[in-house]
Scaffold this motif. Structure first.
Motif, mmCIF file in Angstrom:
data_model
loop_
_atom_site.group_PDB
_atom_site.id
_atom_site.type_symbol
_atom_site.label_atom_id
_atom_site.label_comp_id
_atom_site.label_asym_id
_atom_site.label_seq_id
_atom_site.Cartn_x
_atom_site.Cartn_y
_atom_site.Cartn_z
ATOM 1 N N TYR A 164 0.836 -1.215 0.000
ATOM 2 C CA TYR A 164 0.000 0.000 0.000
ATOM 3 C C TYR A 164 0.865 1.258 0.000
ATOM 4 O O TYR A 164 0.599 2.201 -0.740
ATOM 5 C CB TYR A 164 -0.920 -0.022 1.219
ATOM 6 N N VAL A 165 1.911 1.265 0.801
ATOM 7 C CA VAL A 165 2.775 2.445 0.890
ATOM 8 C C VAL A 165 3.578 2.637 -0.391
ATOM 9 O O VAL A 165 3.896 3.764 -0.760
ATOM 10 C CB VAL A 165 3.706 2.327 2.121
ATOM 11 N N LEU A 166 3.875 1.572 -1.087
ATOM 12 C CA LEU A 166 4.624 1.702 -2.336
ATOM 13 C C LEU A 166 3.782 2.321 -3.448
ATOM 14 O O LEU A 166 4.298 3.082 -4.263
ATOM 15 C CB LEU A 166 5.144 0.329 -2.781
ATOM 16 N N TRP A 167 2.494 2.064 -3.477
ATOM 17 C CA TRP A 167 1.614 2.514 -4.563
ATOM 18 C C TRP A 167 0.273 2.945 -3.965
ATOM 19 O O TRP A 167 -0.743 2.275 -4.152
ATOM 20 C CB TRP A 167 1.440 1.361 -5.547
ATOM 21 N N PRO A 168 0.204 4.082 -3.234
ATOM 22 C CA PRO A 168 -0.980 4.415 -2.436
ATOM 23 C C PRO A 168 -2.150 5.051 -3.184
ATOM 24 O O PRO A 168 -3.297 4.907 -2.758
ATOM 25 C CB PRO A 168 -0.446 5.395 -1.403
ATOM 26 N N PHE A 169 -1.882 5.754 -4.258
ATOM 27 C CA PHE A 169 -2.975 6.446 -4.939
ATOM 28 C C PHE A 169 -3.878 5.424 -5.625
ATOM 29 O O PHE A 169 -3.414 4.531 -6.315
ATOM 30 C CB PHE A 169 -2.438 7.464 -5.941
ATOM 31 N N GLY A 170 -5.169 5.561 -5.408
ATOM 32 C CA GLY A 170 -6.132 4.605 -5.926
ATOM 33 C C GLY A 170 -6.541 3.581 -4.883
ATOM 34 O O GLY A 170 -7.334 2.691 -5.153
ATOM 35 N N LYS A 171 -5.996 3.681 -3.690
ATOM 36 C CA LYS A 171 -6.338 2.784 -2.579
ATOM 37 C C LYS A 171 -6.833 3.618 -1.402
ATOM 38 O O LYS A 171 -6.508 4.786 -1.270
ATOM 39 C CB LYS A 171 -5.119 1.975 -2.123
ATOM 40 N N THR A 172 -7.625 2.985 -0.553
ATOM 41 C CA THR A 172 -8.087 3.633 0.671
ATOM 42 C C THR A 172 -8.160 2.599 1.781
ATOM 43 O O THR A 172 -8.220 1.401 1.523
ATOM 44 C CB THR A 172 -9.443 4.329 0.462
ATOM 45 N N VAL A 173 -8.135 3.071 3.010
ATOM 46 C CA VAL A 173 -8.187 2.202 4.178
ATOM 47 C C VAL A 173 -9.569 2.323 4.807
ATOM 48 O O VAL A 173 -10.042 3.432 5.064
ATOM 49 C CB VAL A 173 -7.098 2.592 5.196
ATOM 50 N N VAL A 174 -10.202 1.189 5.048
ATOM 51 C CA VAL A 174 -11.538 1.157 5.656
ATOM 52 C C VAL A 174 -11.520 0.191 6.833
ATOM 53 O O VAL A 174 -10.706 -0.743 6.866
ATOM 54 C CB VAL A 174 -12.618 0.731 4.636
ATOM 55 N N PRO A 175 -12.416 0.389 7.802
ATOM 56 C CA PRO A 175 -12.489 -0.560 8.920
ATOM 57 C C PRO A 175 -12.959 -1.937 8.454
ATOM 58 O O PRO A 175 -13.793 -2.049 7.561
ATOM 59 C CB PRO A 175 -13.531 0.062 9.858
ATOM 60 N N ASN A 176 -12.412 -2.962 9.061
ATOM 61 C CA ASN A 176 -12.816 -4.333 8.774
ATOM 62 C C ASN A 176 -13.956 -4.692 9.718
ATOM 63 O O ASN A 176 -13.751 -4.723 10.934
ATOM 64 C CB ASN A 176 -11.640 -5.281 8.966
ATOM 65 N N PRO A 177 -15.149 -4.978 9.207
ATOM 66 C CA PRO A 177 -16.283 -5.245 10.087
ATOM 67 C C PRO A 177 -16.137 -6.539 10.893
ATOM 68 O O PRO A 177 -16.797 -6.711 11.897
ATOM 69 C CB PRO A 177 -17.471 -5.332 9.125
ATOM 70 N N ARG A 178 -15.243 -7.418 10.479
ATOM 71 C CA ARG A 178 -15.062 -8.686 11.187
ATOM 72 C C ARG A 178 -13.979 -8.628 12.244
ATOM 73 O O ARG A 178 -13.678 -9.632 12.886
ATOM 74 C CB ARG A 178 -14.741 -9.786 10.193
ATOM 75 N N ALA A 179 -13.365 -7.473 12.469
ATOM 76 C CA ALA A 179 -12.281 -7.352 13.431
ATOM 77 C C ALA A 179 -12.823 -7.485 14.851
ATOM 78 O O ALA A 179 -13.900 -7.005 15.164
ATOM 79 C CB ALA A 179 -11.581 -6.008 13.259
ATOM 80 N N GLY A 180 -12.043 -8.123 15.701
ATOM 81 C CA GLY A 180 -12.471 -8.331 17.076
ATOM 82 C C GLY A 180 -11.418 -7.892 18.072
ATOM 83 O O GLY A 180 -10.558 -7.057 17.785
ATOM 84 N N ALA A 181 -11.467 -8.489 19.246
ATOM 85 C CA ALA A 181 -10.550 -8.129 20.324
ATOM 86 C C ALA A 181 -9.103 -8.490 19.974
ATOM 87 O O ALA A 181 -8.171 -7.819 20.419
ATOM 88 C CB ALA A 181 -10.964 -8.819 21.610
ATOM 89 N N GLY A 182 -8.929 -9.525 19.174
ATOM 90 C CA GLY A 182 -7.577 -9.893 18.753
ATOM 91 C C GLY A 182 -6.886 -8.782 17.981
ATOM 92 O O GLY A 182 -5.674 -8.609 18.088
ATOM 93 N N SER A 183 -7.661 -8.016 17.232
ATOM 94 C CA SER A 183 -7.092 -6.883 16.490
ATOM 95 C C SER A 183 -6.538 -5.834 17.444
ATOM 96 O O SER A 183 -5.476 -5.264 17.195
ATOM 97 C CB SER A 183 -8.147 -6.242 15.596
ATOM 98 N N ALA A 184 -7.245 -5.592 18.534
ATOM 99 C CA ALA A 184 -6.775 -4.603 19.515
ATOM 100 C C ALA A 184 -5.476 -5.063 20.168
ATOM 101 O O ALA A 184 -4.538 -4.272 20.334
ATOM 102 C CB ALA A 184 -7.847 -4.361 20.569
ATOM 103 N N VAL A 185 -5.396 -6.339 20.503
ATOM 104 C CA VAL A 185 -4.178 -6.876 21.108
ATOM 105 C C VAL A 185 -3.018 -6.791 20.121
ATOM 106 O O VAL A 185 -1.911 -6.363 20.476
ATOM 107 C CB VAL A 185 -4.404 -8.339 21.572
ATOM 108 N N MET A 186 -3.257 -7.184 18.877
ATOM 109 C CA MET A 186 -2.189 -7.130 17.873
ATOM 110 C C MET A 186 -1.774 -5.690 17.559
ATOM 111 O O MET A 186 -0.608 -5.440 17.264
ATOM 112 C CB MET A 186 -2.619 -7.852 16.599
ATOM 113 N N ASN A 187 -2.719 -4.741 17.637
ATOM 114 C CA ASN A 187 -2.358 -3.338 17.426
ATOM 115 C C ASN A 187 -1.384 -2.863 18.491
ATOM 116 O O ASN A 187 -0.443 -2.117 18.192
ATOM 117 C CB ASN A 187 -3.608 -2.456 17.404
ATOM 118 N N VAL A 188 -1.575 -3.289 19.741
ATOM 119 C CA VAL A 188 -0.653 -2.909 20.817
ATOM 120 C C VAL A 188 0.725 -3.510 20.571
ATOM 121 O O VAL A 188 1.746 -2.820 20.667
ATOM 122 C CB VAL A 188 -1.210 -3.340 22.193
ATOM 123 N N ILE A 189 0.751 -4.793 20.219
ATOM 124 C CA ILE A 189 2.034 -5.450 19.933
ATOM 125 C C ILE A 189 2.714 -4.787 18.741
ATOM 126 O O ILE A 189 3.920 -4.500 18.774
ATOM 127 C CB ILE A 189 1.821 -6.961 19.677
#
Length: 127
Positions: free
Chosen positions: A47-72
């Motif tokens: 994404y960082v190499l070729w960002p134009f034409g892409k966007t970041v959206v929330p993943n509706p299936r994300a759970g508590a594991g995402s929060a833990v991995m974000n901290v790590i």
């Protein structure tokens, strides 16, 4: 237009930022528990190499594991990749052409710090 903006982006710092994400991914894959962070880092490097034409959206299936991995992730690599974006944005903002790229670099900081629970999708914008 996207291609032109992406080429300018790669030349004015996108390559080095993507390389930083790639190195962070390799480091994260060394340890078994952080392999998901390594996979996320490789995804963000693309994404960082070729960002134009892409966007970041929330993943509706994300759970508590995402929060833990974000901290790590933030402890392992997120904070120094965010610093890389800030330094790159300052360098890009020196020129008129680089101002748009500096803005894109700064917009990437939230996903750089906390990538889990987000998806990178094609953008509907003309740029």
């Amino acid at each position: 237009m996207r291609t032109v903006l992406n080429v300018i982006w790669v030349v004015l710092g996108g390559f080095w930022l993507a390389l930083g994400y790639f190195v962070a991914g390799i480091i994260a894959c060394i340890f078994i528990i952080t392999i998901p962070a390594g996979v996320a880092s490789f995804r963000m490097a693309r994404y960082v190499l070729w960002p134009f034409g892409k966007t970041v959206v929330p993943n509706p299936r994300a759970g508590a594991g995402s929060a833990v991995m974000n901290v790590i992730w933030f402890i392992i690599a997120g904070w120094w990749l965010a610093v890389g974006h800030i330094v790159t944005a300052l360098g890009q903002a020196i020129t008129i052409i680089g101002l748009a790229n500096a803005w894109v670099s700064l917009k990437m900081i939230p996903v750089t710090c906390f990538p889990f629970g987000k998806q990178i999708v094609d953008s509907a914008h003309p740029f």
